[in-house]
Design a protein around this motif. Structure first.
Motif, mmCIF file in Angstrom:
data_model
loop_
_atom_site.group_PDB
_atom_site.id
_atom_site.type_symbol
_atom_site.label_atom_id
_atom_site.label_comp_id
_atom_site.label_asym_id
_atom_site.label_seq_id
_atom_site.Cartn_x
_atom_site.Cartn_y
_atom_site.Cartn_z
ATOM 1 N N LEU A 30 -3.192 10.555 -4.204
ATOM 2 C CA LEU A 30 -2.291 11.501 -4.871
ATOM 3 C C LEU A 30 -1.798 12.570 -3.902
ATOM 4 N N CYS A 62 3.517 10.345 -6.747
ATOM 5 C CA CYS A 62 2.222 9.655 -6.819
ATOM 6 C C CYS A 62 1.533 9.949 -8.146
ATOM 7 N N ARG A 65 3.118 7.967 -10.848
ATOM 8 C CA ARG A 65 2.676 6.562 -10.797
ATOM 9 C C ARG A 65 1.294 6.397 -11.424
ATOM 10 N N ILE A 165 -4.683 1.955 -0.594
ATOM 11 C CA ILE A 165 -3.496 2.791 -0.461
ATOM 12 C C ILE A 165 -3.304 3.203 0.996
ATOM 13 N N GLY A 170 0.651 7.327 0.103
ATOM 14 C CA GLY A 170 0.119 7.578 -1.232
ATOM 15 C C GLY A 170 0.387 6.425 -2.180
ATOM 16 N N LEU A 171 0.084 6.645 -3.443
ATOM 17 C CA LEU A 171 0.226 5.642 -4.489
ATOM 18 C C LEU A 171 1.693 5.225 -4.629
ATOM 19 N N GLN A 172 1.938 3.918 -4.561
ATOM 20 C CA GLN A 172 3.297 3.379 -4.609
ATOM 21 C C GLN A 172 3.468 2.452 -5.823
#
Length: 186
Positions: A30, A62, A65, A165, A170-172
């Protein structure tokens, strides 16, 4: 008369929960590093000025998501990040989730993996699952949880349940799809 031996009472193994779980790391997931050095401990002065400023900012995309995963699966978030070891850090995460609103605000307060057990992240998550089994879970982390010698013993538990990740990004979206697929399986 012969004395009867007392049978040791065996505790039944806890039943695996049907509730989907997300084991969540913070730094790199994040709060992507994006080329910056990983955050160090906050200075006393900074911590006094603003507790949130002492911690890495979350990337809004992020967080959105993560919210999409939670909205699609109603998963419980288990904080597995090193942030779990500091009450002020957990408070920051919870404050940020409340500020985001549903569905993340509905997941507060956040359960954590054991705050007194610090080792290889994979071992920490495995220990949590030994005590509280779950059928559907995924780990969102920038640390390696499947490969490497230290992860060999518990590798089978983690295969196809980890979304590794890139800590600079970061979160994709691809991680969102992968996590939803894992959490909705069976």
């Amino acid at each position: 008369m012969a004395k009867k031996k007392k049978q040791k009472r065996q505790e039944p193994e806890p039943a695996a929960t049907e509730q989907p779980l997300i084991f969540l790391d913070i730094d790199g997931v994040l709060a992507p590093f994006g080329g910056r050095a990983p955050p160090g401990p906050p200075t006393q002065r900074v911590a006094k000025l603003d507790a949130d400023a002492a911690f890495a900012p979350f990337d809004e995309r992020c967080v959105e998501r993560l919210a999409a995963i939670v909205a699609a699966t109603d998963a419980t978030i288990i904080l597995s990040s090193s942030w779990r070891a500091r009450a002020d850090a957990v408070a920051v995460v919870e404050r940020r989730f409340r500020a985001f609103g549903p569905p993340l605000s509905e997941k507060v307060p956040l359960p954590t993996t054991d705050i007194n057990y610090h080792s290889v992240r994979q071992w920490e998550i495995a220990r949590h699952l030994e005590k509280r089994p779950a059928r559907r879970w995924v780990a969102l982390d920038d640390e390696e949880l499947v490969g490497g010698e230290e992860c060999a013993e518990r590798r089978a538990l983690f295969v196809d349940r980890v979304s590794t990740i890139d800590s600079t990004a970061g979160l994709q979206d691809a991680h969102v799809e992968e996590a939803i697929r894992v959490l909705c399986k069976q």
